[in-house]
Motif scaffolding. Structure first.
Motif, PDB file in Angstrom:
ATOM      1  N   LEU A   1       0.802  -1.215   0.000  1.00 31.96           N
ATOM      2  CA  LEU A   1       0.000   0.000   0.000  1.00 31.96           C
ATOM      3  C   LEU A   1       0.841   1.274   0.000  1.00 31.96           C
ATOM      4  N   PRO A   2       0.486   2.224  -0.874  1.00 32.56           N
ATOM      5  CA  PRO A   2       1.095   3.554  -0.804  1.00 32.56           C
ATOM      6  C   PRO A   2       0.523   4.286   0.405  1.00 32.56           C
ATOM      7  N   VAL A   3       1.077   5.439   0.705  1.00 33.47           N
ATOM      8  CA  VAL A   3       0.638   6.186   1.891  1.00 33.47           C
ATOM      9  C   VAL A   3      -0.870   6.421   1.869  1.00 33.47           C
ATOM     10  N   HIS A   4      -1.397   6.902   0.735  1.00 36.90           N
ATOM     11  CA  HIS A   4      -2.828   7.210   0.698  1.00 36.90           C
ATOM     12  C   HIS A   4      -3.683   5.957   0.863  1.00 36.90           C
ATOM     13  N   GLY A   5      -3.139   4.787   0.507  1.00 34.21           N
ATOM     14  CA  GLY A   5      -3.892   3.548   0.655  1.00 34.21           C
ATOM     15  C   GLY A   5      -4.166   3.187   2.114  1.00 34.21           C
ATOM     16  N   TRP A   6      -3.172   3.429   2.972  1.00 37.28           N
ATOM     17  CA  TRP A   6      -3.366   3.154   4.397  1.00 37.28           C
ATOM     18  C   TRP A   6      -4.449   4.058   4.970  1.00 37.28           C
ATOM     19  N   TYR A   7      -4.463   5.321   4.538  1.00 38.81           N
ATOM     20  CA  TYR A   7      -5.485   6.240   5.034  1.00 38.81           C
ATOM     21  C   TYR A   7      -6.869   5.884   4.484  1.00 38.81           C
ATOM     22  N   GLU A   8      -6.925   5.430   3.231  1.00 35.67           N
ATOM     23  CA  GLU A   8      -8.200   4.981   2.662  1.00 35.67           C
ATOM     24  C   GLU A   8      -8.761   3.813   3.469  1.00 35.67           C
ATOM     25  N   LEU A   9      -7.876   2.903   3.839  1.00 39.49           N
ATOM     26  CA  LEU A   9      -8.306   1.747   4.617  1.00 39.49           C
ATOM     27  C   LEU A   9      -8.817   2.183   5.984  1.00 39.49           C
ATOM     28  N   ALA A  10      -8.108   3.099   6.625  1.00 37.91           N
ATOM     29  CA  ALA A  10      -8.552   3.605   7.927  1.00 37.91           C
ATOM     30  C   ALA A  10      -9.922   4.260   7.802  1.00 37.91           C
ATOM     31  N   ASP A  11     -10.113   5.069   6.778  1.00 39.76           N
ATOM     32  CA  ASP A  11     -11.400   5.748   6.577  1.00 39.76           C
ATOM     33  C   ASP A  11     -12.531   4.743   6.365  1.00 39.76           C
ATOM     34  N   ALA A  12     -12.248   3.678   5.605  1.00 43.18           N
ATOM     35  CA  ALA A  12     -13.273   2.666   5.331  1.00 43.18           C
ATOM     36  C   ALA A  12     -13.714   1.972   6.617  1.00 43.18           C
ATOM     37  N   PHE A  13     -12.771   1.691   7.495  1.00 43.44           N
ATOM     38  CA  PHE A  13     -13.122   1.031   8.747  1.00 43.44           C
ATOM     39  C   PHE A  13     -13.875   1.964   9.684  1.00 43.44           C
ATOM     40  N   ARG A  14     -13.477   3.217   9.709  1.00 43.37           N
ATOM     41  CA  ARG A  14     -14.192   4.161  10.567  1.00 43.37           C
ATOM     42  C   ARG A  14     -15.640   4.325  10.086  1.00 43.37           C
ATOM     43  N   ALA A  15     -15.824   4.371   8.777  1.00 47.90           N
ATOM     44  CA  ALA A  15     -17.168   4.519   8.229  1.00 47.90           C
ATOM     45  C   ALA A  15     -18.020   3.287   8.524  1.00 47.90           C
ATOM     46  N   ALA A  16     -17.438   2.109   8.351  1.00 48.39           N
ATOM     47  CA  ALA A  16     -18.186   0.879   8.615  1.00 48.39           C
ATOM     48  C   ALA A  16     -18.567   0.787  10.085  1.00 48.39           C
ATOM     49  N   GLY A  17     -17.629   1.129  10.967  1.00 44.98           N
ATOM     50  CA  GLY A  17     -17.899   1.050  12.387  1.00 44.98           C
ATOM     51  C   GLY A  17     -18.920   2.071  12.855  1.00 44.98           C
ATOM     52  N   ALA A  18     -18.995   3.210  12.165  1.00 39.90           N
ATOM     53  CA  ALA A  18     -19.931   4.261  12.546  1.00 39.90           C
ATOM     54  C   ALA A  18     -21.361   3.937  12.138  1.00 39.90           C
ATOM     55  N   ASP A  19     -21.526   2.980  11.244  1.00 38.97           N
ATOM     56  CA  ASP A  19     -22.861   2.562  10.793  1.00 38.97           C
ATOM     57  C   ASP A  19     -23.449   1.608  11.829  1.00 38.97           C
ATOM     58  N   THR A  20     -24.485   2.017  12.517  1.00 38.48           N
ATOM     59  CA  THR A  20     -25.037   1.195  13.596  1.00 38.48           C
ATOM     60  C   THR A  20     -25.715  -0.074  13.100  1.00 38.48           C
ATOM     61  N   SER A  21     -25.965  -0.169  11.791  1.00 41.61           N
ATOM     62  CA  SER A  21     -26.548  -1.400  11.253  1.00 41.61           C
ATOM     63  C   SER A  21     -25.499  -2.488  11.048  1.00 41.61           C
ATOM     64  N   VAL A  22     -24.214  -2.115  11.108  1.00 40.20           N
ATOM     65  CA  VAL A  22     -23.117  -3.076  10.920  1.00 40.20           C
ATOM     66  C   VAL A  22     -22.775  -3.713  12.256  1.00 40.20           C
ATOM     67  N   ARG A  23     -22.697  -5.044  12.261  1.00 42.87           N
ATOM     68  CA  ARG A  23     -22.368  -5.769  13.492  1.00 42.87           C
ATOM     69  C   ARG A  23     -21.077  -6.572  13.378  1.00 42.87           C
ATOM     70  N   CYS A  24     -20.524  -6.649  12.166  1.00 38.74           N
ATOM     71  CA  CYS A  24     -19.233  -7.312  11.962  1.00 38.74           C
ATOM     72  C   CYS A  24     -18.656  -6.825  10.640  1.00 38.74           C
ATOM     73  N   VAL A  25     -17.322  -6.671  10.599  1.00 39.64           N
ATOM     74  CA  VAL A  25     -16.637  -6.239   9.374  1.00 39.64           C
ATOM     75  C   VAL A  25     -15.634  -7.307   8.973  1.00 39.64           C
ATOM     76  N   VAL A  26     -15.640  -7.668   7.701  1.00 42.98           N
ATOM     77  CA  VAL A  26     -14.646  -8.579   7.140  1.00 42.98           C
ATOM     78  C   VAL A  26     -13.612  -7.750   6.393  1.00 42.98           C
ATOM     79  N   LEU A  27     -12.336  -7.973   6.688  1.00 43.87           N
ATOM     80  CA  LEU A  27     -11.247  -7.339   5.954  1.00 43.87           C
ATOM     81  C   LEU A  27     -10.695  -8.349   4.964  1.00 43.87           C
TER      82      LEU A  27
END
Length: 257
Positions: free
Chosen positions: A25-51
């Motif tokens: 991953l390039p630098v921006h890729g790590w931040y994209e991944l972090a953003d994706a997880f924060r968004a998934a976790g902030a969705d109260t309908s989500v109860r589990c995330v697969v990476l």
């Protein structure tokens, strides 16, 4: 190419990483991944995330070519902060995270898998930290969550890899399946977790993180200081000069021999 999120069924989000050819991953890729997880976790309908990851392997760590081609320490600092952000987003995700690992899981890949709540792997998966061969340090914090201490140190000093079946024997990999069955196996575990009450799952995740014996954030940041020291001393640049495209594949093949 990049990081995408899908919702294959109620309660489950799948975050997929796709940075050809080896998911370094390039630098921006790590931040994209972090953003994706924060968004998934902030969705109260989500109860589990697969990476999960597309392509030849789960993750080959940071993009060494980006570090070599960027003058000064800008890319190094970006990678340090980006990795810390992505690892923290996985660990701090308010709901359980299942890592679906195939092929090689090296460097930053170990950081991601080691911060997940559960790991399902294909039978061709190998895990390791080739950091000493690449002029870097770090992620011993997360390898320690996958293997016992003395094995972690041996793997770290030698840059060798360990197979998914070996990790299954240590109890850190939940299931090992043929590669073609990995998405379904990871989704099956996520489905079982997501069947629980969402509010209680979030409380359980917070409780389990709260009783961890090691502060993974502080421990990893401590390691990163030595990575920066290696760069300032010049030893990192000298070792990275020998790095070439495809090294992730060759490294895993050598370790299996």
């Amino acid at each position: 190419m990049g990081v995408s999120t899908s919702r294959p069924e109620p309660g489950v989000a799948v975050v997929t990483v796709d940075f050809p050819p080896v998911n370094a991953l390039p630098v921006h890729g790590w931040y994209e991944l972090a953003d994706a997880f924060r968004a998934a976790g902030a969705d109260t309908s989500v109860r589990c995330v697969v990476l999960a990851a597309a392509g030849r392997g789960f993750n080959a760590g940071v993009d060494i070519k980006e570090l070599r081609s960027t003058p000064g320490h800008t890319a190094l600092l970006g990678a340090n902060h980006g990795c810390a952000a992505a690892f923290s987003a996985v660990y701090d995700c308010p709901v359980p995270v299942v890592a679906a690992v195939h092929g090689f899981c090296l460097g930053g890949g170990v950081g991601l898998a080691g911060n997940a709540d559960a790991v399902v792997a294909s039978d061709d998966a190998v895990f390791g930290l080739p950091e000493l061969d690449r002029g870097a340090l770090g992620a011993a914090t997360h390898l320690s969550r996958l293997v016992p201490q003395h094995l972690m140190r041996t793997l770290y000093y030698t840059s060798r890899t360990v197979t998914a079946r070996e990790l299954h024997g240590h109890g850190s990999v939940w299931r090992v399946v043929p590669r073609g069955e990995l998405p379904a196996a990871a989704l099956a575990l996520a489905r079982e977790i997501a069947a629980k009450d969402g509010s209680l799952l979030r409380l359980a995740k917070a409780a389990l993180n709260g009783i961890d014996p090691v502060d993974v954030h502080r421990s990893y940041r401590y390691e990163q200081g030595f990575t920066f020291e290696a760069n300032l001393s010049g030893v990192a640049d000298r070792l990275r000069e020998g790095f070439a495209p495809g090294s992730a594949d060759r490294h895993t093949e050598e370790d299996r021999a």
